[in-house]
Design a protein around this motif. Structure first.
Motif, short mmCIF file in Angstrom:
data_model
loop_
_atom_site.label_atom_id
_atom_site.label_comp_id
_atom_site.label_asym_id
_atom_site.label_seq_id
_atom_site.Cartn_x
_atom_site.Cartn_y
_atom_site.Cartn_z
N CYS A 194 46.48 -22.81 2.05
CA CYS A 194 46.42 -22.78 0.59
C CYS A 194 46.12 -24.18 0.05
O CYS A 194 46.60 -25.18 0.59
N GLY A 248 45.05 -17.69 -0.94
CA GLY A 248 44.96 -18.50 0.27
C GLY A 248 43.95 -17.94 1.25
O GLY A 248 43.45 -16.82 1.09
N ARG A 283 48.94 -14.96 -2.39
CA ARG A 283 50.12 -15.72 -1.99
C ARG A 283 51.37 -15.03 -2.54
O ARG A 283 51.31 -14.31 -3.54
#
Length: 382
Positions: free
Chosen positions: A165, A172, A217
């Protein structure tokens, strides 16, 4: 004479310390974020022999020795090198800017990736973006470092996928244990190619990540609180500062893992220590305040910070955070906080709501008495 604060553009290390109001600040980037009892005792003794015995826990999970006499720094470095706490050269130290979850286990992804990043730094393979450019290795089941400063992160997605990330990006890139570090190096190289010193700045300026950054994420996660965990017990120090005696006492309890939360994890501990110099109650109001060392410890600070923060702690509503900064740099809390007080002159502070120390203030030129009155009235308001 100008009173503007100076942004040095780099963070101190051990091989490149920074001069402050109380002497040199020597920052130790502890390998794996873990001190053995012998290392902790050694650091405590050296902080007294070469400095003023004051030790900081930084918001990047480093240790800082304060008040180091510049004329004796070389002896301190030799002694720290004997404790295996010094990099081979400044080039390596500058790039080995790593922060990892304290809840790692030997051989897991966090441990493995941290060792691989360390090896990359040692062979000078990590790109030189800036000395503030850092990596967070947070590959447990749930990330715990999302609120802490880093440019490149390794996290676990909700479905178990390991992600690379970039700070400032909501998605990500899926990576494997074997490809992760090479991918991180490529991402750092990309940031540098944008002419930026930080990943979030590159994205804010309009740079675009590749379509491979497409995996969600985890979000809505909070910073761990004090207490017991499978890896040990988390305890805190007020304002992230302890004296050498406290570090020695902690070393007697077992290996120590550093965190960016002004907390230390005592590895394997099943009981919280009973010490007046430690915070072990998660409801302690001092956990709601953060403050830099302020004047006179910092030459750039325009006012005192920690005494004021201590006085105001009980007035900070639960669930909120107060940042008291000695100047507009806001070193102790680089991100926005619910309430920020920025010193502008001795005994004078600006109040900022939901902003950083350098944001436009909501109220200017407040005295400590006026601040306390304002906080009381806010607490009494329906």
């Amino acid at each position: 004479m100008s009173t503007a604060h100076v942004i040095k553009g780099w963070c101190p290390g051990a091989l490149r310390p920074m001069l402050s109001g109380d002497g040199l600040v020597v920052r130790l980037r502890v390998p794996q974020g873990r001190l053995t009892p012998a290392q902790a005792r050694g650091v405590a003794e050296l902080s007294q022999r070469y400095g003023n015995g004051v030790i900081d826990l930084s918001n990047r999970a480093n240790l800082q020795l304060r008040g180091i006499d510049p004329a004796r720094q070389e002896g301190l470095i030799d002694a720290l090198r004997a404790l295996a706490l010094i990099d081979a050269d400044e080039h390596t130290e500058r790039r080995r800017n790593l922060m990892l979850t304290p809840f790692w286990q030997a051989g897991d992804d966090t441990d493995h990736l941290t060792q691989q990043l360390t090896a990359a730094a040692q062979r000078h393979a990590l790109p030189d973006v800036s000395s503030k450019f850092g990596y967070a290795v947070d590959a447990g089941a749930q990330p715990v470092l999302q609120a802490d400063p880093a440019d490149i992160r390794f996290e676990r997605a909700a479905d178990g996928q390991l992600l690379l990330c970039a700070e400032g990006a909501a998605l990500g890139k899926p990576v494997s244990r074997d490809t992760a570090v090479a991918e991180a190096i490529a991402l750092a190289t990309w940031v540098r190619a944008q002419g930026a010193t930080r990943a979030a700045r590159a994205l804010a300026a309009g740079a675009t990540l590749t379509p491979c950054f497409n995996h969600p994420r985890q979000s809505g996660l909070s910073t761990p609180t004090l207490g017991h965990y499978p890896a040990g017990a988390l305890v805190a120090c007020a304002f992230g500062q302890m004296d050498a005696e406290t570090l020695t006492a902690l070393a007697d309890l077992g290996p120590l893992r550093l965190t960016p939360w002004r907390m230390v994890l005592i590895e394997g501990a099943t009981e919280l220590p009973d010490s007046p110099s430690l915070i072990t109650d998660a409801a302690d109001p001092l956990l709601r305040v953060v403050a830099c060392i302020g004047a006179p410890g910092c030459a750039q600070a325009r006012g005192e910070t920690r005494g004021l923060a201590r006085d105001l702690a009980a007035s900070v509503p639960q669930g909120q955070r107060l940042h008291v900064s000695g100047c507009a740099k806001g070193c102790a809390a680089p991100r926005a906080t619910d309430l920020t007080l920025t010193a502008t002159a001795p005994g004078q502070y600006d109040l900022i709501r939901n902003g950083r120390a350098d944001a436009a203030p909501d109220l200017r030129g407040l005295t400590p008495a006026a601040i306390a009155s304002h906080f009381r009235k806010s607490a009494d308001a329906p």
